[in-house]
Design a protein around this motif. Sequence first.
Motif, PDB file in Angstrom:
ATOM      1  N   GLU A 165      15.735  86.595  66.682  1.00  0.00           N
ATOM      2  CA  GLU A 165      14.871  86.688  67.545  1.00  0.00           C
ATOM      3  C   GLU A 165      14.403  85.306  68.219  1.00  0.00           C
ATOM      4  O   GLU A 165      14.115  85.118  69.333  1.00  0.00           O
ATOM      5  CB  GLU A 165      13.608  87.400  66.995  1.00  0.00           C
ATOM      6  CG  GLU A 165      13.762  88.741  66.840  1.00  0.00           C
ATOM      7  CD  GLU A 165      12.354  89.506  66.329  1.00  0.00           C
ATOM      8  OE1 GLU A 165      11.367  88.872  66.284  1.00  0.00           O
ATOM      9  OE2 GLU A 165      12.582  90.378  65.646  1.00  0.00           O
ATOM     10  N   ALA A 166      14.432  84.261  67.287  1.00  0.00           N
ATOM     11  CA  ALA A 166      14.153  82.889  67.659  1.00  0.00           C
ATOM     12  C   ALA A 166      15.376  82.330  68.543  1.00  0.00           C
ATOM     13  O   ALA A 166      14.949  81.722  69.583  1.00  0.00           O
ATOM     14  CB  ALA A 166      14.070  81.849  66.663  1.00  0.00           C
ATOM     15  N   ASP A 167      16.646  82.854  68.658  1.00  0.00           N
ATOM     16  CA  ASP A 167      17.464  82.469  69.119  1.00  0.00           C
ATOM     17  C   ASP A 167      17.572  83.253  70.632  1.00  0.00           C
ATOM     18  O   ASP A 167      18.495  82.718  71.365  1.00  0.00           O
ATOM     19  CB  ASP A 167      18.941  82.589  68.284  1.00  0.00           C
ATOM     20  CG  ASP A 167      19.204  81.546  67.551  1.00  0.00           C
ATOM     21  OD1 ASP A 167      18.319  80.506  67.577  1.00  0.00           O
ATOM     22  OD2 ASP A 167      19.971  81.611  66.593  1.00  0.00           O
ATOM     23  N   ALA A 168      17.156  84.244  70.523  1.00  0.00           N
ATOM     24  CA  ALA A 168      17.207  85.286  71.879  1.00  0.00           C
ATOM     25  C   ALA A 168      16.456  84.238  73.310  1.00  0.00           C
ATOM     26  O   ALA A 168      15.640  83.618  72.925  1.00  0.00           O
ATOM     27  CB  ALA A 168      16.295  86.521  71.683  1.00  0.00           C
ATOM     28  N   PRO A 169      17.118  84.485  74.125  1.00  0.00           N
ATOM     29  CA  PRO A 169      16.742  83.834  75.518  1.00  0.00           C
ATOM     30  C   PRO A 169      15.224  83.993  75.805  1.00  0.00           C
ATOM     31  O   PRO A 169      14.773  85.363  75.741  1.00  0.00           O
ATOM     32  CB  PRO A 169      17.599  84.494  76.593  1.00  0.00           C
ATOM     33  CG  PRO A 169      18.900  85.346  76.132  1.00  0.00           C
ATOM     34  CD  PRO A 169      18.334  85.480  74.457  1.00  0.00           C
ATOM     35  N   GLY A 170      14.545  83.060  76.129  1.00  0.00           N
ATOM     36  CA  GLY A 170      13.257  83.123  76.445  1.00  0.00           C
ATOM     37  C   GLY A 170      12.107  83.343  75.332  1.00  0.00           C
ATOM     38  O   GLY A 170      10.918  83.321  75.362  1.00  0.00           O
ATOM     39  N   THR A 171      12.713  83.164  74.001  1.00  0.00           N
ATOM     40  CA  THR A 171      11.933  83.148  72.854  1.00  0.00           C
ATOM     41  C   THR A 171      11.843  81.752  71.993  1.00  0.00           C
ATOM     42  O   THR A 171      10.970  81.565  71.384  1.00  0.00           O
ATOM     43  CB  THR A 171      12.272  84.193  72.060  1.00  0.00           C
ATOM     44  OG1 THR A 171      13.761  83.812  71.451  1.00  0.00           O
ATOM     45  CG2 THR A 171      11.872  85.496  72.341  1.00  0.00           C
ATOM     46  N   ALA A 172      12.753  80.911  72.622  1.00  0.00           N
ATOM     47  CA  ALA A 172      12.785  79.430  71.577  1.00  0.00           C
ATOM     48  C   ALA A 172      11.409  78.997  71.999  1.00  0.00           C
ATOM     49  O   ALA A 172      10.874  78.893  73.014  1.00  0.00           O
ATOM     50  CB  ALA A 172      13.641  78.636  72.399  1.00  0.00           C
ATOM     51  N   GLY A 173      10.978  78.352  70.791  1.00  0.00           N
ATOM     52  CA  GLY A 173       9.846  77.726  70.556  1.00  0.00           C
ATOM     53  C   GLY A 173       8.620  78.510  70.747  1.00  0.00           C
ATOM     54  O   GLY A 173       7.436  78.126  70.735  1.00  0.00           O
ATOM     55  N   GLY A 174       8.844  79.923  71.017  1.00  0.00           N
ATOM     56  CA  GLY A 174       7.541  80.876  70.690  1.00  0.00           C
ATOM     57  C   GLY A 174       7.428  81.197  69.583  1.00  0.00           C
ATOM     58  O   GLY A 174       7.775  80.883  68.544  1.00  0.00           O
ATOM     59  N   PRO A 175       6.060  81.996  69.469  1.00  0.00           N
ATOM     60  CA  PRO A 175       5.606  82.340  68.171  1.00  0.00           C
ATOM     61  C   PRO A 175       6.559  83.228  67.484  1.00  0.00           C
ATOM     62  O   PRO A 175       7.116  84.278  68.064  1.00  0.00           O
ATOM     63  CB  PRO A 175       4.245  83.019  68.403  1.00  0.00           C
ATOM     64  CG  PRO A 175       4.179  83.141  69.765  1.00  0.00           C
ATOM     65  CD  PRO A 175       5.064  82.496  70.429  1.00  0.00           C
ATOM     66  N   LEU A 176       6.541  83.225  66.188  1.00  0.00           N
ATOM     67  CA  LEU A 176       7.324  84.319  65.393  1.00  0.00           C
ATOM     68  C   LEU A 176       6.586  85.560  65.239  1.00  0.00           C
ATOM     69  O   LEU A 176       5.268  85.543  65.316  1.00  0.00           O
ATOM     70  CB  LEU A 176       7.510  83.637  64.098  1.00  0.00           C
ATOM     71  CG  LEU A 176       8.537  82.745  63.951  1.00  0.00           C
ATOM     72  CD1 LEU A 176       8.574  82.030  62.470  1.00  0.00           C
ATOM     73  CD2 LEU A 176       9.864  82.978  64.477  1.00  0.00           C
ATOM     74  N   PRO A 177       7.218  86.458  65.130  1.00  0.00           N
ATOM     75  CA  PRO A 177       6.372  88.007  65.091  1.00  0.00           C
ATOM     76  C   PRO A 177       5.334  87.964  63.882  1.00  0.00           C
ATOM     77  O   PRO A 177       5.824  87.560  62.690  1.00  0.00           O
ATOM     78  CB  PRO A 177       7.558  89.034  64.840  1.00  0.00           C
ATOM     79  CG  PRO A 177       8.674  88.338  65.283  1.00  0.00           C
ATOM     80  CD  PRO A 177       8.632  86.811  65.107  1.00  0.00           C
ATOM     81  N   GLY A 178       4.160  88.283  64.205  1.00  0.00           N
ATOM     82  CA  GLY A 178       3.088  88.421  63.247  1.00  0.00           C
ATOM     83  C   GLY A 178       2.648  87.111  62.704  1.00  0.00           C
ATOM     84  O   GLY A 178       1.687  87.124  61.916  1.00  0.00           O
ATOM     85  N   SER A 179       2.922  85.806  63.269  1.00  0.00           N
ATOM     86  CA  SER A 179       2.645  84.617  62.536  1.00  0.00           C
ATOM     87  C   SER A 179       1.400  84.266  63.129  1.00  0.00           C
ATOM     88  O   SER A 179       0.426  83.560  62.739  1.00  0.00           O
ATOM     89  CB  SER A 179       3.532  83.715  62.736  1.00  0.00           C
ATOM     90  OG  SER A 179       3.920  83.229  63.845  1.00  0.00           O
ATOM     91  N   GLY A 180       1.326  84.460  64.512  1.00  0.00           N
ATOM     92  CA  GLY A 180       0.253  84.102  65.186  1.00  0.00           C
ATOM     93  C   GLY A 180       0.326  82.333  65.684  1.00  0.00           C
ATOM     94  O   GLY A 180      -0.522  81.758  66.289  1.00  0.00           O
ATOM     95  N   THR A 181       1.442  81.810  65.257  1.00  0.00           N
ATOM     96  CA  THR A 181       1.528  80.446  65.343  1.00  0.00           C
ATOM     97  C   THR A 181       2.960  80.125  65.823  1.00  0.00           C
ATOM     98  O   THR A 181       3.937  80.871  65.432  1.00  0.00           O
ATOM     99  CB  THR A 181       1.223  79.541  64.106  1.00  0.00           C
ATOM    100  OG1 THR A 181       2.047  79.974  63.152  1.00  0.00           O
ATOM    101  CG2 THR A 181      -0.210  79.740  63.600  1.00  0.00           C
ATOM    102  N   ALA A 182       3.214  79.074  66.257  1.00  0.00           N
ATOM    103  CA  ALA A 182       4.681  78.530  66.661  1.00  0.00           C
ATOM    104  C   ALA A 182       5.418  78.104  65.399  1.00  0.00           C
ATOM    105  O   ALA A 182       4.536  77.790  64.627  1.00  0.00           O
ATOM    106  CB  ALA A 182       4.587  77.390  67.696  1.00  0.00           C
ATOM    107  N   PRO A 183       6.841  78.312  65.419  1.00  0.00           N
ATOM    108  CA  PRO A 183       7.453  77.759  64.442  1.00  0.00           C
ATOM    109  C   PRO A 183       7.391  76.631  64.004  1.00  0.00           C
ATOM    110  O   PRO A 183       6.951  75.720  64.630  1.00  0.00           O
ATOM    111  CB  PRO A 183       9.109  78.345  64.735  1.00  0.00           C
ATOM    112  CG  PRO A 183       8.882  78.400  66.255  1.00  0.00           C
ATOM    113  CD  PRO A 183       7.404  78.633  66.604  1.00  0.00           C
TER     114      PRO A 183
END
Length: 139
Positions: free
Chosen positions: A121-139
């Motif tokens: 999911e983190a490698d998927a286009p448009g998700t780089a640097g975005g929050p991880l599912p359920g974390s509420g914070t950026a990686p």
Amino acid sequence: MSETSPAARRPAGELEASVLAALWAAEGPLTPAEVQGELDGRLARTTVTTILSRLHDKGAVSRTRAGRGFAYSPIHDSAGLTAQRMRTELDKQDDRTTALARFVSELTSEDEQLLRSLLDEADAPGTAGGPLPGSGTAP
């Protein structure tokens, strides 16, 4: 000075965990006296103050002036704190590859699959640097 027997000692981190649980349950910042009250007075106020100061030094809580003292708030939720601790331990390693390899080798098959899914999911286009599912914070 009397020594506490190893059997009577609390497990490492138990006091910090209790204090953090009180802060997570609160709707706002708490003073040491308020944390002590949330813990039903099981710890002396000076002990609570020491624990909060140590948590502040570790970057686990923030503090703001409250009269002559401070009121404390958690910086992360439980999952965020675990992630921060994992990252801190990894940052201490000279051989990150070996440390990560050993970590991954000890995962259950369910956790391994979850990690693979999160990495995909983190490698998927448009998700780089975005929050991880359920974390509420950026990686």
